[in-house]
Motif scaffolding. Sequence first.
Motif: not given
Length: 262
Positions: A220-238
């Motif tokens: 769902t998060i991947l789909e929302l990112m593709k639709e431009g409705r959710v932005e994801v940030r990650q400081a470090d791997a894992f």
Amino acid sequence: MGISVKLEKFEGPLDLLLHLIEKNKVSIYDIPIALITDQYMEYIAQVTGETLDVMSEFLVMAATLLDIKSRMLLPPEVTEEGEEVDPREELVQKLLEYKMYKYMSYELRDCMQEAEGHYYKEPDMPEEVEAWREPINVDELLGGVTLESLYTLFCDIMKRQENRVDPIRSKFGRLKREDINLGETMHFVGQYIFEKRNCSFFDLLHLRSGKQYKIVTFLTILELMKEGRVEVRQADAFADMDLSWTGGDSGEELDELALAYE
């Protein structure tokens, strides 16, 4: 010198040729082509009243015989191996095949005529007689059976049953199917991010239990990112991911997204 040929119906040119060979009592492997050709031409000259389709087959064979006759007058052809080519070879093969099938048809005809003289009677045995079975003699059936032999047989059966059990898989717990509604889960995840505006991915995963929920949440998060409705940030791997809502202020778009996966 020709022979008298009774005008009769032949099944084809090969049938006529075979008849002439048998009448002249010559070997099928060493056909006197000149004699057979003359008699063949004499026969078709006397045939009248036949259709063009029938006569065309006999005329084609006549041309073949004349061709073979002319080639027999010429010096023999030699193959690359130095062997002489007999112009009659192909015709002999066709005659042998035809003769084989012809006599096979005679065998089948005789079998059919013989079968016509056999008659079969439907069985009319009384039901009581058909249902009769020889009584079982228990003493004879259990003769020689002892308690020790029965115990040995029982142990053997139990051992076979134990060998059929997988010692590792038999200790596994029962797998339970997780029923999950894809559209409802996608709406639940999207609504949570929409209301929070900013949330943690790990917190979102622990809202419900079950492996399928976690998989659908990630999709769902991947789909929302593709639709431009959710932005994801990650400081470090894992590391944990921060989710931010970047879509519109209306929740109707979430309803449309969930409907698409119902």
